[in-house]
Design a protein around this motif. Sequence first.
Motif, PDB file in Angstrom:
ATOM      1  N   THR A   1       0.868  -1.184   0.000  1.00  0.00           N
ATOM      2  CA  THR A   1       0.000   0.000   0.000  1.00  0.00           C
ATOM      3  C   THR A   1       0.903   1.232   0.000  1.00  0.00           C
ATOM      4  OG1 THR A   1      -1.854  -1.068   1.120  1.00  0.00           O
ATOM      5  CG2 THR A   1      -1.653   1.325   1.372  1.00  0.00           C
ATOM      6  N   SER A   2       0.747   2.074  -1.009  1.00  0.00           N
ATOM      7  CA  SER A   2       1.680   3.195  -1.173  1.00  0.00           C
ATOM      8  C   SER A   2       1.225   4.080  -2.323  1.00  0.00           C
ATOM      9  CB  SER A   2       3.081   2.647  -1.475  1.00  0.00           C
ATOM     10  OG  SER A   2       4.050   3.668  -1.497  1.00  0.00           O
ATOM     11  N   MET A   3       1.942   5.194  -2.490  1.00  0.00           N
ATOM     12  CA  MET A   3       1.826   6.038  -3.686  1.00  0.00           C
ATOM     13  C   MET A   3       2.922   5.605  -4.648  1.00  0.00           C
ATOM     14  SD  MET A   3       0.595   8.580  -5.459  1.00  0.00           S
ATOM     15  CE  MET A   3      -0.020  10.107  -4.737  1.00  0.00           C
ATOM     16  N   TYR A   4       2.531   5.262  -5.865  1.00  0.00           N
ATOM     17  CA  TYR A   4       3.496   4.830  -6.874  1.00  0.00           C
ATOM     18  C   TYR A   4       3.646   5.920  -7.937  1.00  0.00           C
ATOM     19  CZ  TYR A   4       3.450   0.288  -4.717  1.00  0.00           C
ATOM     20  OH  TYR A   4       3.584  -0.740  -3.812  1.00  0.00           O
ATOM     21  N   LEU A   5       4.882   6.279  -8.196  1.00  0.00           N
ATOM     22  CA  LEU A   5       5.183   7.368  -9.128  1.00  0.00           C
ATOM     23  C   LEU A   5       6.060   6.864 -10.257  1.00  0.00           C
ATOM     24  CD1 LEU A   5       5.860  10.026  -6.401  1.00  0.00           C
ATOM     25  CD2 LEU A   5       4.159  10.310  -8.178  1.00  0.00           C
ATOM     26  N   CYS A   6       5.632   7.146 -11.461  1.00  0.00           N
ATOM     27  CA  CYS A   6       6.406   6.810 -12.657  1.00  0.00           C
ATOM     28  C   CYS A   6       7.117   8.076 -13.125  1.00  0.00           C
ATOM     29  CB  CYS A   6       5.465   6.295 -13.729  1.00  0.00           C
ATOM     30  SG  CYS A   6       6.235   5.997 -15.328  1.00  0.00           S
ATOM     31  N   ALA A   7       8.308   7.925 -13.680  1.00  0.00           N
ATOM     32  CA  ALA A   7       9.045   9.072 -14.194  1.00  0.00           C
ATOM     33  C   ALA A   7       9.774   8.694 -15.474  1.00  0.00           C
ATOM     34  CB  ALA A   7      10.042   9.590 -13.155  1.00  0.00           C
ATOM     35  N   ALA A   8      10.056   9.701 -16.281  1.00  0.00           N
ATOM     36  CA  ALA A   8      10.869   9.523 -17.488  1.00  0.00           C
ATOM     37  C   ALA A   8      11.890  10.640 -17.521  1.00  0.00           C
ATOM     38  CB  ALA A   8       9.993   9.551 -18.734  1.00  0.00           C
ATOM     39  N   GLY A   9      13.052  10.374 -18.111  1.00  0.00           N
ATOM     40  CA  GLY A   9      14.075  11.418 -18.214  1.00  0.00           C
ATOM     41  C   GLY A   9      15.421  10.928 -17.743  1.00  0.00           C
ATOM     42  N   GLY A  10      16.222  11.844 -17.209  1.00  0.00           N
ATOM     43  CA  GLY A  10      17.565  11.493 -16.761  1.00  0.00           C
ATOM     44  C   GLY A  10      18.483  11.197 -17.931  1.00  0.00           C
ATOM     45  N   GLY A  11      19.577  10.518 -17.655  1.00  0.00           N
ATOM     46  CA  GLY A  11      20.493  10.173 -18.714  1.00  0.00           C
ATOM     47  C   GLY A  11      21.737  11.044 -18.711  1.00  0.00           C
ATOM     48  N   PRO A  12      22.623  10.838 -19.672  1.00  0.00           N
ATOM     49  CA  PRO A  12      23.924  11.517 -19.661  1.00  0.00           C
ATOM     50  C   PRO A  12      23.839  13.020 -19.847  1.00  0.00           C
ATOM     51  CG  PRO A  12      23.623  10.247 -21.678  1.00  0.00           C
ATOM     52  CD  PRO A  12      22.509   9.880 -20.766  1.00  0.00           C
ATOM     53  N   ASN A  13      22.746  13.525 -20.343  1.00  0.00           N
ATOM     54  CA  ASN A  13      22.583  14.969 -20.487  1.00  0.00           C
ATOM     55  C   ASN A  13      22.053  15.625 -19.217  1.00  0.00           C
ATOM     56  OD1 ASN A  13      23.428  14.919 -23.173  1.00  0.00           O
ATOM     57  ND2 ASN A  13      21.365  14.394 -23.864  1.00  0.00           N
ATOM     58  N   ASN A  14      21.945  14.834 -18.146  1.00  0.00           N
ATOM     59  CA  ASN A  14      21.441  15.347 -16.871  1.00  0.00           C
ATOM     60  C   ASN A  14      20.059  15.960 -16.999  1.00  0.00           C
ATOM     61  OD1 ASN A  14      23.909  14.669 -15.758  1.00  0.00           O
ATOM     62  ND2 ASN A  14      24.766  16.673 -16.147  1.00  0.00           N
ATOM     63  N   SER A  15      19.282  15.466 -17.906  1.00  0.00           N
ATOM     64  CA  SER A  15      17.940  16.032 -18.024  1.00  0.00           C
ATOM     65  C   SER A  15      17.121  15.619 -16.807  1.00  0.00           C
ATOM     66  CB  SER A  15      17.265  15.573 -19.314  1.00  0.00           C
ATOM     67  OG  SER A  15      17.150  14.178 -19.328  1.00  0.00           O
ATOM     68  N   PRO A  16      16.215  16.493 -16.358  1.00  0.00           N
ATOM     69  CA  PRO A  16      15.465  16.200 -15.136  1.00  0.00           C
ATOM     70  C   PRO A  16      14.478  15.059 -15.345  1.00  0.00           C
ATOM     71  CG  PRO A  16      14.603  18.175 -16.183  1.00  0.00           C
ATOM     72  CD  PRO A  16      15.832  17.789 -16.949  1.00  0.00           C
ATOM     73  N   LEU A  17      13.965  14.562 -14.251  1.00  0.00           N
ATOM     74  CA  LEU A  17      12.915  13.557 -14.318  1.00  0.00           C
ATOM     75  C   LEU A  17      11.562  14.249 -14.406  1.00  0.00           C
ATOM     76  CD1 LEU A  17      13.979  10.835 -11.727  1.00  0.00           C
ATOM     77  CD2 LEU A  17      14.482  11.011 -14.168  1.00  0.00           C
ATOM     78  N   HIS A  18      10.705  13.685 -15.255  1.00  0.00           N
ATOM     79  CA  HIS A  18       9.330  14.149 -15.365  1.00  0.00           C
ATOM     80  C   HIS A  18       8.442  13.066 -14.784  1.00  0.00           C
ATOM     81  CE1 HIS A  18      10.544  17.463 -17.996  1.00  0.00           C
ATOM     82  NE2 HIS A  18      11.399  16.603 -18.490  1.00  0.00           N
ATOM     83  N   PHE A  19       7.671  13.446 -13.793  1.00  0.00           N
ATOM     84  CA  PHE A  19       6.846  12.482 -13.073  1.00  0.00           C
ATOM     85  C   PHE A  19       5.396  12.529 -13.521  1.00  0.00           C
ATOM     86  CE2 PHE A  19       9.414  10.746  -9.631  1.00  0.00           C
ATOM     87  CZ  PHE A  19      10.503  11.589  -9.612  1.00  0.00           C
ATOM     88  N   GLY A  20       4.747  11.363 -13.423  1.00  0.00           N
ATOM     89  CA  GLY A  20       3.297  11.335 -13.492  1.00  0.00           C
ATOM     90  C   GLY A  20       2.715  11.791 -12.166  1.00  0.00           C
ATOM     91  N   ASN A  21       1.384  11.827 -12.090  1.00  0.00           N
ATOM     92  CA  ASN A  21       0.739  12.294 -10.869  1.00  0.00           C
ATOM     93  C   ASN A  21       0.510  11.197  -9.847  1.00  0.00           C
ATOM     94  OD1 ASN A  21       0.604  15.077 -11.054  1.00  0.00           O
ATOM     95  ND2 ASN A  21      -1.113  14.975 -12.469  1.00  0.00           N
ATOM     96  N   GLY A  22       0.976  10.011 -10.146  1.00  0.00           N
ATOM     97  CA  GLY A  22       0.966   8.968  -9.133  1.00  0.00           C
ATOM     98  C   GLY A  22      -0.279   8.110  -9.142  1.00  0.00           C
ATOM     99  N   THR A  23      -0.116   6.901  -8.655  1.00  0.00           N
ATOM    100  CA  THR A  23      -1.236   5.992  -8.412  1.00  0.00           C
ATOM    101  C   THR A  23      -1.207   5.644  -6.931  1.00  0.00           C
ATOM    102  OG1 THR A  23      -1.192   5.012 -10.622  1.00  0.00           O
ATOM    103  CG2 THR A  23      -2.218   3.718  -8.863  1.00  0.00           C
ATOM    104  N   ARG A  24      -2.297   5.966  -6.255  1.00  0.00           N
ATOM    105  CA  ARG A  24      -2.372   5.601  -4.828  1.00  0.00           C
ATOM    106  C   ARG A  24      -3.016   4.232  -4.740  1.00  0.00           C
ATOM    107  NH1 ARG A  24      -1.131   7.642  -0.285  1.00  0.00           N
ATOM    108  NH2 ARG A  24      -0.779   9.741  -1.082  1.00  0.00           N
ATOM    109  N   LEU A  25      -2.217   3.247  -4.380  1.00  0.00           N
ATOM    110  CA  LEU A  25      -2.670   1.862  -4.298  1.00  0.00           C
ATOM    111  C   LEU A  25      -2.922   1.482  -2.848  1.00  0.00           C
ATOM    112  CD1 LEU A  25      -3.083  -1.009  -5.518  1.00  0.00           C
ATOM    113  CD2 LEU A  25      -0.643  -1.384  -5.119  1.00  0.00           C
ATOM    114  N   THR A  26      -4.093   0.927  -2.609  1.00  0.00           N
ATOM    115  CA  THR A  26      -4.424   0.377  -1.302  1.00  0.00           C
ATOM    116  C   THR A  26      -4.657  -1.116  -1.454  1.00  0.00           C
ATOM    117  OG1 THR A  26      -5.481   2.444  -0.622  1.00  0.00           O
ATOM    118  CG2 THR A  26      -6.002   0.479   0.669  1.00  0.00           C
ATOM    119  N   VAL A  27      -3.930  -1.899  -0.659  1.00  0.00           N
ATOM    120  CA  VAL A  27      -4.099  -3.349  -0.672  1.00  0.00           C
ATOM    121  C   VAL A  27      -4.762  -3.761   0.636  1.00  0.00           C
ATOM    122  CG1 VAL A  27      -2.989  -5.590  -0.919  1.00  0.00           C
ATOM    123  CG2 VAL A  27      -2.040  -3.596  -2.107  1.00  0.00           C
ATOM    124  N   THR A  28      -5.915  -4.386   0.528  1.00  0.00           N
ATOM    125  CA  THR A  28      -6.663  -4.740   1.749  1.00  0.00           C
ATOM    126  C   THR A  28      -6.637  -6.247   2.018  1.00  0.00           C
ATOM    127  OG1 THR A  28      -8.718  -4.972   0.524  1.00  0.00           O
ATOM    128  CG2 THR A  28      -8.213  -2.792   1.386  1.00  0.00           C
TER     129      THR A  28
END
Lengths: 115, 113
Positions: free
Chosen positions: B86-113
């Motif tokens: 159970t957590s907030m899961y965040l996906c990102a794209a970017g980075g690499g040798p050009n030091n480009s920043p990470l761009h994140f999605g708005n997250g998926t809040r997953l609850t496991v019951t």
Amino acid sequence: SQKIEQNSEALNIQEGKTATLTCNYTNYSPAYLQWYRQDPGRGPVFLLLIRENEKEKRKERLKVTFDTTLKQSLFHITASQPADSATYLCALDPYSGGGADGLTFGKGTHLIIQP
Amino acid sequence: DVKVTQSSRYLVKRTGEKVFLECVQDMDHENMFWYRQDPGLGLRLIYFSYDVKMKEKGDIPEGYSVSREKKERFSLILESASTNQTSMYLCAAGGGPNNSPLHFGNGTRLTVT
């Protein structure tokens, strides 16, 4: 062990003042450091990147410093506004490999600008 | 502008279910990442990928797997969901040798019951 430390306590600043956030790291030699802003329920948003050979970087009301001797970065918001209230994260590339392996993030500082 | 889209904002699953979290980027970035974010622990890297069909373990890969069949899509799979996932899961794209920043999605809040 490698560590990135940011103030875990919330930082309360009066509107119009300068907010200063601290990021300290140990056992890293990062080539650069990044700062992100995160609002509740949203993903982090990139603000600024500063390289190891840069002492200071500015963007509008934001200023970042990077002291590789002290292993510290300071993030300043001048003329702060209530809309600046958010959590601010510092991040660095733990392997100095250009971030291809992902960034390591501090836990963030929650900034509250009070009107 | 750059966009990373996560398919669900909120998910509720039962213990033992197989869970798929989907992420799509429109930036043509080679690198994509999955993080989870928990109070007091911050963002922790689960898996990342630097190319199609390539994957690397991050700091906390146990209980997770990933799939990258196309450059723009990176999926996180919980083989048998447990309550400690159970957590907030965040996906990102970017980075690499050009030091480009990470761009994140708005997250998926997953609850496991």
